[in-house]
Design a protein around this motif. Structure first.
Motif, PDB file in Angstrom:
ATOM      1  N   GLU A 279     116.227 -43.493   9.314  1.00 42.17           N
ATOM      2  CA  GLU A 279     117.236 -44.326   8.886  1.00 42.17           C
ATOM      3  C   GLU A 279     116.862 -45.427   7.739  1.00 42.17           C
ATOM      4  O   GLU A 279     117.620 -46.158   7.416  1.00 42.17           O
ATOM      5  N   LYS A 280     115.606 -45.446   7.442  1.00 41.06           N
ATOM      6  CA  LYS A 280     115.229 -46.424   6.431  1.00 41.06           C
ATOM      7  C   LYS A 280     115.153 -45.896   5.091  1.00 41.06           C
ATOM      8  O   LYS A 280     114.929 -44.602   4.676  1.00 41.06           O
ATOM      9  N   VAL A 281     115.890 -46.589   4.129  1.00 41.86           N
ATOM     10  CA  VAL A 281     116.054 -45.991   2.804  1.00 41.86           C
ATOM     11  C   VAL A 281     114.784 -46.141   2.199  1.00 41.86           C
ATOM     12  O   VAL A 281     113.891 -47.144   2.283  1.00 41.86           O
ATOM     13  N   PRO A 282     114.303 -45.152   1.306  1.00 40.07           N
ATOM     14  CA  PRO A 282     112.950 -45.026   0.727  1.00 40.07           C
ATOM     15  C   PRO A 282     113.017 -46.192  -0.467  1.00 40.07           C
ATOM     16  O   PRO A 282     113.927 -46.414  -0.950  1.00 40.07           O
ATOM     17  N   THR A 283     111.649 -46.562  -0.700  1.00 42.76           N
ATOM     18  CA  THR A 283     111.273 -47.602  -1.530  1.00 42.76           C
ATOM     19  C   THR A 283     111.881 -47.376  -2.877  1.00 42.76           C
ATOM     20  O   THR A 283     112.441 -48.309  -3.470  1.00 42.76           O
ATOM     21  N   PHE A 284     111.815 -46.174  -3.402  1.00 38.18           N
ATOM     22  CA  PHE A 284     111.903 -45.828  -4.676  1.00 38.18           C
ATOM     23  C   PHE A 284     113.644 -45.698  -4.863  1.00 38.18           C
ATOM     24  O   PHE A 284     114.132 -45.967  -5.854  1.00 38.18           O
ATOM     25  N   VAL A 285     114.275 -45.440  -3.818  1.00 37.82           N
ATOM     26  CA  VAL A 285     115.646 -45.532  -3.904  1.00 37.82           C
ATOM     27  C   VAL A 285     116.131 -47.040  -4.161  1.00 37.82           C
ATOM     28  O   VAL A 285     117.028 -47.259  -5.150  1.00 37.82           O
TER      29      VAL A 285
END
Length: 459
Positions: A279-285
């Motif tokens: 559920e964690k949004v990727p850092t690059f996104v």
């Protein structure tokens, strides 16, 4: 001269894995969703499908692929327009399932139906350029990009007398795997024994590694830079960041769109994560989403995991990190190629007897995942270039949320097929669909209230 002050009511729909024409469903229940799409000043959706006649295609463009080969009847394009959809992003990890022929046919059929599309093209310049839509309310621009594609799917520019490569507008991501010092030394020791250790050595192979980084020269990765970069630290973490050149190129497109249109939407498809999809949004996104708004985008909308993620309001602009599905009909793809049967473990000596009704052939359908079958149709109000409010109408595609009980079945086989069309959700299914977005949006400081069965965000 300053741009006009505008109020927009925008409908944002999720991933359309639409494999069947659906305009025959004009009953009252079906039309509730359609009327929400039609009632907006602008309606956007993401097309997670290719559209072409068999005669327009050459061959599938993939080999070992544990995914669906997404191809549907072009009549779907007409129904998308009938539903009120005006503009669609088409850059995703299935855009090249059937090579450039399928990709270009998809865009052609959408445009013939009156739906503008962005994200693919004959070369990188065309794939990266904004699609423009003229409306009575103002001019709209859409930039569509995708992360997680294979190198042969990236569009390129012409050089050396060669044409540019047809493909998608890429936003590549790089990953750095931080290890504890002890773990890093152990991995290096193993890599030395296997003779696959790669470190910064000044060679002409151009590894791009820094002195404190190392990676593996895996047997199937001999002639590439590789993506498994490791760094010694004091904890375990996966760090991702945008490819600098792709980031800069997409920001230039956003800058163009800002200067040429009254409303700018950036659509980002990503099927990769910082580890497993959770559920964690990727850092690059998050890096790209913020950069896109800073560059002039009015709306950032993302998709790719086939489930909803949180919503952030950044500098007065909405960022939707995951729309979820809007149509889920991959089970109804009529023509499935050889590679898919082989990848899913079917007996290839029986190939002439295999058919698209055999199971399994498609991911995400073996075990119940409620986020696959529920999402929300988002109604967005923007005024003077700033976010005002958002409504979240919960939708379901034919299953209850908690148990996954099929409420709308198609076919009579042992493996039950789910209808996959969006209808407005009610009861517990609606509560769980909205509760998920409410919970995940809190991570970004966004409050979602539930009012009369509809989620509401106010700024």
């Amino acid at each position: 001269m300053a741009s006009p002050k505008l109020t927009w009511n925008i409908a944002l729909a999720g991933e359309c894995m639409a494999a069947r024409p659906f305009s025959v469903h004009d009953d009252e229940e079906s039309m509730r969703v359609i009327n929400l799409l039609r009632g907006a000043d602008l309606t956007y959706a993401h097309l997670e499908m290719n559209l072409a006649h068999s005669r327009e295609l050459e061959y599938p463009n993939r080999g070992d692929w544990l995914g669906s080969f997404m191809m549907a009847d072009p009549a779907v394009a007409r129904d998308l327009k009938w539903a009120g959809i005006d503009i669609m992003s088409v850059a995703h990890n299935h855009s090249l399932d059937f090579g450039p022929a399928g990709m270009l046919a998809t865009k052609k059929h959408l445009q013939e139906a009156g739906v503008e599309a962005a994200g693919t093209g004959l070369d990188l310049e065309e794939a990266r350029e904004p699609a423009y839509l003229e409306t009575r309310h103002g001019r709209v621009a859409l930039i569509s990009t995708t992360s997680g594609n294979k190198p042969n799917e990236w569009a390129s520019l012409g050089k050396g007398g060669y044409k540019g490569r047809p493909g998608i507008n890429p936003l590549r991501a790089s990953f750095n795997y931080v290890l504890t010092k002890e773990a890093a030394e152990q991995m290096k020791a193993i890599a030395r024994e296997l003779d696959v250790l790669r470190q910064a050595d000044g060679s002409t192979m151009g590894t791009g590694l820094k002195d404190n980084e190392f990676s593996f020269q895996m047997p199937g990765d001999q002639s590439t830079r590789g993506s498994n970069v490791f760094t010694a630290g004091d904890h375990f973490e996966i760090q991702s960041r945008c490819h600098p050149r792709d980031l800069a190129g997409n920001l230039r497109s956003i800058d163009e769109a800002k200067k040429m249109a009254d409303l700018v939407i950036v659509a980002h498809h990503y099927n990769i994560a910082d580890g497993k999809r959770r559920e964690k949004v990727p850092t690059f996104v998050r890096e790209f989403a913020h950069a896109a708004i800073d560059a002039g985008a009015d709306i950032y909308v993302a998709h790719g995991w086939h489930w909803t993620l949180g919503i952030e309001i950044y500098k007065g602009k909405p960022i939707i990190y995951g729309t979820g599905n809007f149509f889920a009909q991959s089970e109804f793809i009529r023509r499935v190629p050889y590679d898919s049967y082989e990848s899913w473990g079917h007996d290839m000596d029986r190939l002439p007897t295999l058919n698209p009704a055999d199971h399994p052939l498609h991911p995400g359908l073996d075990t119940h995942n409620e986020a696959w079958w529920t999402s929300a149709l988002m109604g967005l109000e923007m005024k003077d270039g700033q976010f005002v409010s958002m409504t979240l109408h919960p939708v379901e595609m034919g299953r209850t949320a908690r148990e996954g009980t099929i409420t709308r079945q198609t076919g009579q086989g042992d493996h039950a097929l789910t209808d996959g069309r969006p209808l407005l959700a009610t009861g517990e299914t609606a509560e769980r669909a909205l509760g998920r977005i409410q919970r995940l949006s809190k991570n970004f400081g966004t409050e979602v209230t539930i009012e009369n069965g509809v989620g509401v965000i106010r700024f």
